[in-house]
Each structure stands twice: as C-alpha cells, then as structure tokens.
Write a protein that holds these residues in place. Structure first.
Motif, PDB file in Angstrom:
ATOM      1  N   VAL A 129      -5.536   2.214  -7.605  1.00 20.32           N
ATOM      2  CA  VAL A 129      -6.749   2.971  -7.318  1.00 20.32           C
ATOM      3  C   VAL A 129      -6.328   4.261  -6.641  1.00 20.32           C
ATOM      4  CG1 VAL A 129      -8.909   3.020  -6.035  1.00 20.32           C
ATOM      5  CG2 VAL A 129      -8.129   0.874  -7.062  1.00 20.32           C
ATOM      6  N   GLU A 185      -4.356   7.276 -12.293  1.00 23.50           N
ATOM      7  CA  GLU A 185      -4.433   5.811 -12.185  1.00 23.50           C
ATOM      8  C   GLU A 185      -3.762   5.130 -13.375  1.00 23.50           C
ATOM      9  OE1 GLU A 185      -8.490   5.155  -9.572  1.00 23.50           O
ATOM     10  OE2 GLU A 185      -8.641   5.151 -11.757  1.00 23.50           O
ATOM     11  N   SER A 209      -7.567   7.801  -4.846  1.00 26.05           N
ATOM     12  CA  SER A 209      -8.708   8.470  -4.229  1.00 26.05           C
ATOM     13  C   SER A 209      -8.257   9.823  -3.701  1.00 26.05           C
ATOM     14  CB  SER A 209      -9.292   7.625  -3.100  1.00 26.05           C
ATOM     15  OG  SER A 209      -8.346   7.439  -2.079  1.00 26.05           O
ATOM     16  N   ASP A 222      -2.503  -2.941 -10.812  1.00 21.65           N
ATOM     17  CA  ASP A 222      -3.726  -2.142 -10.739  1.00 21.65           C
ATOM     18  C   ASP A 222      -3.560  -1.092  -9.651  1.00 21.65           C
ATOM     19  OD1 ASP A 222      -4.952  -3.642 -12.709  1.00 21.65           O
ATOM     20  OD2 ASP A 222      -5.886  -5.012 -11.291  1.00 21.65           O
ATOM     21  N   SER A 251      -0.488   2.846 -13.097  1.00 21.91           N
ATOM     22  CA  SER A 251      -0.654   1.444 -13.505  1.00 21.91           C
ATOM     23  C   SER A 251       0.364   1.063 -14.566  1.00 21.91           C
ATOM     24  CB  SER A 251      -2.071   1.201 -14.035  1.00 21.91           C
ATOM     25  OG  SER A 251      -3.012   1.308 -13.005  1.00 21.91           O
ATOM     26  N   GLN A 261       0.851  -1.182   0.000  1.00 23.84           N
ATOM     27  CA  GLN A 261       0.000   0.000   0.000  1.00 23.84           C
ATOM     28  C   GLN A 261       0.888   1.234   0.000  1.00 23.84           C
ATOM     29  OE1 GLN A 261      -2.928   0.080   3.065  1.00 23.84           O
ATOM     30  NE2 GLN A 261      -3.664   2.076   2.505  1.00 23.84           N
TER      31      GLN A 261
END
Length: 102
Positions: A95, A83, A97, A93, A87, A60
């Motif tokens: 994400v 993103e 936010s 992948d 990527s 993370q």
C-alpha cells in the motif's frame, strides 16, 4: 521468556504453541488448548508447534522523497503503478500513500 498464556511461550525469538490436535476422518481437524472430550471415531494427540516470532511482526518499509518547490508543479506520482511494481518485485501486498511535506 514471555508467556502469552498457558499454551504459548516465547523464548529466544521462537513462540512455542502447545495443545491437542483432534482428528476425525470426515471433518476438519481442530486444535484446542485443553485435552478434548473425544467422540466416537475421533483421535487426539498432544502437539508443540514452534514458530519464529518474526512471522507475527508485519514488516514496514518507508521512504521519504523530497522534491524542491521549484519542481513541485511538474511532479506527479502514479500510486497504482508504484503499488503494482512493488507488489510484483516483492511478492507481497503493498500500500502506497502520499503525504505532504513536514
């Protein structure tokens, strides 16, 4: 040493799974914890598989970007572009936010 169950033990950052691989020429192989009852044409072998524990931990990443209030009205973020760029660069992948300041 951590024991997850009788067939998975973690030692020094490596998880060792043990069990039986059952093979049959016309079906998908299956892995079971206990010795299987074999059907005609099936063969089974005992296996131990060592996997680094890190494979089961999702990395993370996070970043905090502060924008002074004087520029806030001029600032916008293209989340989809961020993103896609991440990527492509990382090969995973991603994400993205956005959260308002804390």
């Amino acid at each position: 040493m951590a024991r997850f169950n009788e067939n998975a033990i973690e030692t020094k950052g490596v998880i060792v799974f043990s069990g039986y691989l059952t093979l049959r020429p016309d079906t998908t192989p299956k892995f079971t914890a206990k010795a299987p009852k074999l059907l005609a044409g099936e063969r089974s072998m005992y296996l131990s598989v060592s996997v680094p524990a890190a494979h089961f931990k999702a990395p993370q990443l996070s970043a905090r970007i502060s924008i002074p209030e004087t520029y806030a009205s001029e600032f916008s973020v293209d989340v989809a572009a961020a993103e896609n760029a991440l990527s492509s660069a990382l090969g995973v992948d991603v994400v993205v936010s956005l959260k308002t300041g804390e």
